[in-house]
Write an enzyme that holds these catalytic residues in place. Sequence first.
Site, PDB file in Angstrom:
ATOM      1  N   GLY A   1      31.020  31.433  52.123  1.00  0.00           N
ATOM      2  CA  GLY A   1      29.722  30.831  52.392  1.00  0.00           C
ATOM      3  C   GLY A   1      28.605  31.447  51.575  1.00  0.00           C
ATOM      4  O   GLY A   1      27.447  31.041  51.705  1.00  0.00           O
TER       5      GLY A   1
ATOM      6  N   HIS B   1      40.790  32.427  45.701  1.00  0.00           N
ATOM      7  CA  HIS B   1      41.953  33.216  46.113  1.00  0.00           C
ATOM      8  C   HIS B   1      43.128  32.906  45.180  1.00  0.00           C
ATOM      9  O   HIS B   1      43.790  31.872  45.341  1.00  0.00           O
ATOM     10  CB  HIS B   1      42.346  32.882  47.548  1.00  0.00           C
ATOM     11  CG  HIS B   1      41.317  33.265  48.566  1.00  0.00           C
ATOM     12  ND1 HIS B   1      41.373  34.451  49.269  1.00  0.00           N
ATOM     13  CD2 HIS B   1      40.206  32.635  48.985  1.00  0.00           C
ATOM     14  CE1 HIS B   1      40.337  34.527  50.077  1.00  0.00           C
ATOM     15  NE2 HIS B   1      39.603  33.438  49.921  1.00  0.00           N
TER      16      HIS B   1
ATOM     17  N   ASP C   1      45.962  34.165  45.207  1.00  0.00           N
ATOM     18  CA  ASP C   1      47.199  34.163  45.993  1.00  0.00           C
ATOM     19  C   ASP C   1      47.397  32.861  46.738  1.00  0.00           C
ATOM     20  O   ASP C   1      48.469  32.615  47.301  1.00  0.00           O
ATOM     21  CB  ASP C   1      47.157  35.312  47.000  1.00  0.00           C
ATOM     22  CG  ASP C   1      45.818  35.394  47.719  1.00  0.00           C
ATOM     23  OD1 ASP C   1      45.704  34.906  48.837  1.00  0.00           O
ATOM     24  OD2 ASP C   1      44.869  35.962  47.138  1.00  0.00           O
TER      25      ASP C   1
ATOM     26  N   CYS D   1      36.997  37.102  46.293  1.00  0.00           N
ATOM     27  CA  CYS D   1      36.111  36.499  47.290  1.00  0.00           C
ATOM     28  C   CYS D   1      34.967  37.462  47.659  1.00  0.00           C
ATOM     29  O   CYS D   1      34.092  37.700  46.841  1.00  0.00           O
ATOM     30  CB  CYS D   1      36.919  36.062  48.502  1.00  0.00           C
ATOM     31  SG  CYS D   1      36.044  34.860  49.547  1.00  0.00           S
TER      32      CYS D   1
ATOM     33  N   GLY E   1      36.947  38.730  52.687  1.00  0.00           N
ATOM     34  CA  GLY E   1      36.458  39.080  54.010  1.00  0.00           C
ATOM     35  C   GLY E   1      35.298  38.192  54.407  1.00  0.00           C
ATOM     36  O   GLY E   1      34.818  37.377  53.614  1.00  0.00           O
TER      37      GLY E   1
ATOM     38  N   GLN F   1      31.909  39.308  45.258  1.00  0.00           N
ATOM     39  CA  GLN F   1      30.467  39.396  45.498  1.00  0.00           C
ATOM     40  C   GLN F   1      30.004  40.857  45.516  1.00  0.00           C
ATOM     41  O   GLN F   1      28.943  41.189  44.980  1.00  0.00           O
ATOM     42  CB  GLN F   1      30.133  38.703  46.818  1.00  0.00           C
ATOM     43  CG  GLN F   1      30.454  37.219  46.823  1.00  0.00           C
ATOM     44  CD  GLN F   1      30.617  36.652  48.227  1.00  0.00           C
ATOM     45  OE1 GLN F   1      30.276  37.294  49.217  1.00  0.00           O
ATOM     46  NE2 GLN F   1      31.151  35.444  48.322  1.00  0.00           N
TER      47      GLN F   1
END
Length: 359
Positions: free
Chosen positions: A290, A331, A333, A246, A219, A250
Amino acid sequence: MKRYLVLEDGNVFEGEAFGSKQIATGEVVFSTGMTGYQEAITDQSYANQILVFTNPLIGNYGVNLDDYESLQPKCRGVVCRELARVSSSWRKQDTLDHFLKQNSIPGISGIDTRKLTRIIRSHGTMKGCLVNSIEDKNHTIEQLKATVLTDQLVDQVSTQQPYPNPGTNRNIVVVDFGAKHSILRELSKRNCNTIVVPYTTTADEILKLHPDGVLLSNGPGDPESLPNAIQMIKEILGKLPIMGICLGHQLLCLACGAQTFKMKFGHRGFNHPVREIATGEIMFTSQNHGYAVNPESLKDTNLMITHLEINDQTVEGVKHRNYPAFSVQFHPDAAPGPHDADNLYGDFMQMIDSRKEEF
């Protein structure tokens, strides 16, 4: 028709307009992927961002239904060196130009994307705007500097209601922080019965679904802006197997006591080399983030580092020492990108099956 990309540092790029006619403001970032422009544009992790493609040509194979990563892209704009005049592929169902018009996303072509990328690498990501005229450059730049970009991005992209992705095997809850469709495809390949839930879902609501495991999706935005999600993870940790991807990576780290930081220009593309520490194996990965996890902050947690990015040594994967939980910054996938890491979904399935055998 002329269009201009204005950066908050005063740089202005003049090019040709395509896509939507509307103006747009967002964070300017770049992706190093050679293909996969449709998947990138529809990746919700690019919410509120103006996406620069370093590959000199995009749009050459059009757009098709199979490659959507979301049906309502939140990317703010597209920047490229050249937009293909003709798109050709047996899978093509639309042109990139028309697709962007339908989704109200402006684009600009014909600019020096190499120079633009070097500016971002030196300065770091910055605000930018796509405008159709620039009669008063200084006024436009001052307006841009004064613009405050929201950090409440997950609310824009997460589903508002739970929905199923039916299967016949393991029961998986996917917490949607802006999930790519390719995550659901990978779970479908493994016959998982998946329920996708909003990012606001509580631990109690997840536990009432009696899942075999929980996947924390990718996200956009700052993970520290999601305290309720962090609390939810704390409450399910140890009760259910967890896999994070991702932003989900975090958030798992934050829930375990680690810290995150904003990177200078992030990792975006699918040629990022990652080393698995246990085996020494190097894989090329698809990435779009980021923010990253501070490796020093992991020392006082129960998380061990499992993967590192070769270029800058950022943390790319962790595993909990006591509970069935792991996460990766990349990722697995792909979509687009190499599938070097898709075995991680298999690891998640094995983790779930091992826990079932214990009970």
